[in-house]
Scaffold this active site. Sequence first.
Site, PDB file in Angstrom:
ATOM      1  N   GLU A   1       5.913  -1.446  -1.619  1.00 56.91           N
ATOM      2  CA  GLU A   1       6.303  -1.356  -3.038  1.00 56.91           C
ATOM      3  C   GLU A   1       7.105  -2.585  -3.463  1.00 56.91           C
ATOM      4  O   GLU A   1       7.034  -3.012  -4.612  1.00 56.91           O
ATOM      5  CB  GLU A   1       7.089  -0.067  -3.315  1.00 56.91           C
ATOM      6  CG  GLU A   1       6.422   1.239  -2.861  1.00 56.91           C
ATOM      7  CD  GLU A   1       4.963   1.390  -3.259  1.00 56.91           C
ATOM      8  OE1 GLU A   1       4.531   0.750  -4.236  1.00 56.91           O
ATOM      9  OE2 GLU A   1       4.231   2.137  -2.578  1.00 56.91           O
TER      10      GLU A   1
ATOM     11  N   TYR B   1      -7.342  -1.141  -0.523  1.00 54.27           N
ATOM     12  CA  TYR B   1      -6.210  -1.557   0.310  1.00 54.27           C
ATOM     13  C   TYR B   1      -6.721  -2.284   1.561  1.00 54.27           C
ATOM     14  O   TYR B   1      -6.393  -3.428   1.804  1.00 54.27           O
ATOM     15  CB  TYR B   1      -5.382  -0.347   0.756  1.00 54.27           C
ATOM     16  CG  TYR B   1      -4.619   0.363  -0.342  1.00 54.27           C
ATOM     17  CD1 TYR B   1      -3.234   0.271  -0.426  1.00 54.27           C
ATOM     18  CD2 TYR B   1      -5.275   1.142  -1.290  1.00 54.27           C
ATOM     19  CE1 TYR B   1      -2.523   0.932  -1.418  1.00 54.27           C
ATOM     20  CE2 TYR B   1      -4.572   1.805  -2.290  1.00 54.27           C
ATOM     21  CZ  TYR B   1      -3.201   1.697  -2.355  1.00 54.27           C
ATOM     22  OH  TYR B   1      -2.505   2.343  -3.333  1.00 54.27           O
TER      23      TYR B   1
HETATM   24 ZN   LIG Z   1       0.226  -0.414  -3.723  1.00 52.99          ZN
END
Ligand SMILES: [Zn+2]
Length: 495
Positions: free
Chosen positions: A349, A434
């Site tokens: 994050e 991802y």
């Molecule tokens: Zn992310």
Amino acid sequence: MNKKLNYLILLTILIFVLIGCEKEETIIFDTLTEKNFNKVDPDKINHYNIEVKLDEEQMTYTGKQWTTYINNTDRTLGELYFHIYPNAFKTKENAPILFGKDGGDTSQYIGGNIDINKVTVDNLELDYSIEGEDNTILHIKLKEPLLKNQKLKIYMEYNVKLPTAKERFGYGDRTINLGNWYPIACVYDEKGWNLEPYYTLGDPFYSDIGNYDVKIHTHKDTVVASSGNILSEKVEGDEKTYEIEGKLIRDFAWVASKDFKIARGKIENTQIKLYYLDENPSMVKKSIKIGEDSIRIFNRIFGDYPYGHYSIVMTEFPTGMEYPGIVFIGEQYFKGKFKDVLEQIIVHETAHQWWYGLVGSNQVKEAWLDEGLTTYSEVIYTNEVHGPKKGKKYLTDNIKIGYELGKNYLLEDDIVNKPLKDFSSWDDYGILVYTKAAMFINEINDKFGEDMLYRILREYFKEYKYYNATTDDFIKVCEEVTNTDFHDLVQKWLY
Ligand SMILES: [Zn+2]
């Protein structure tokens, strides 16, 4: 030496000590810590001035919002659009509950929504309509066309009901999460207005850099964690008022809780705050350290984080979520069986502050661009903090093996660069956006070397900081820095 003199000396020492302590307590961290705005004129971006009053008994809030909108497009605008995301939470069936309806306890779901009561310019009411999927678009018809480079100050009033959802938006037992909580201008880009709904998949947001002045009224015992810089907090009677400033940020989010405690750290020009719910000194220390290490390393490798504040917030939330200057981290990662992934979640994050926050992108159409870079940033962090051996192991365990195992389960296709609506579930989204996207970045590392990859990331950051970039922009930087045609690599990994 007489007694009086002793007393005076003692008093002088005491004053110095007190001044010293005072100084310790009041180091000022600027809202923005640099003067280089990358050619952005801070007076020529949207400005949001919001006053919000939170009612923690009813779980509602009222908002008054003055948006100074500037027409940065190349044409005259006769209408404006704002996302009003709280309407996505009206019903349990349609609400963007992360990881599907099984992710949390939604049995007692009470929906949330936003009622727009007023839209005016110079006290004159404007025509507007609520449109789009789940009524998440506010369409405003202007009385006078807004010419290129012209500004318009629009006033809005709204009432919002919070849903019972431990999500980006909603409340649990101890925290109220306020992500995507106010009307935010839709982006007008070369393809026109972006009026996409709040998809249940991904982080379906796309926004421009803006300036924020936000005044928040809460109960006097409530602690607020937020984007930007908290300039003041004052208690009057039963009410506390926060004044918060955000400059050159892409969005503004906050979390409120009566249970928050705050721990502080500092790295270079940035103060790190951890808002936590449970006493756990080792986790508090660890979380601050991860935040400091992440910012230090990404500052050096990508370019400086330009804000004086960064808040890591332990909250009731199923995973981690990035907003400018603030990240929501699920409370489960601070204890019990999930605590081993706390580092990964905070690093991820935090890396989003560079890839999404500072260099923006259209997360609805090209989610890989920020997620791929962010996921690979975890490898960079591990390499730098824990050494190359652990970095290599992290890459193998978390990315390479994940991709090899995961690709057998891909349902539709293995295309990475496609809009959210073309993914079938969180499973294929996760593997492609991802993992496979991070494999692409890793291949750049393998093919051209770490120095060259870092040069690419640094150049990309420098060129697009405060703007929105596209896949083509990123590839162009790759090709320029390496002096190589990326066509085959792009075809192999992104399509
Ligand atoms: Zn992310």
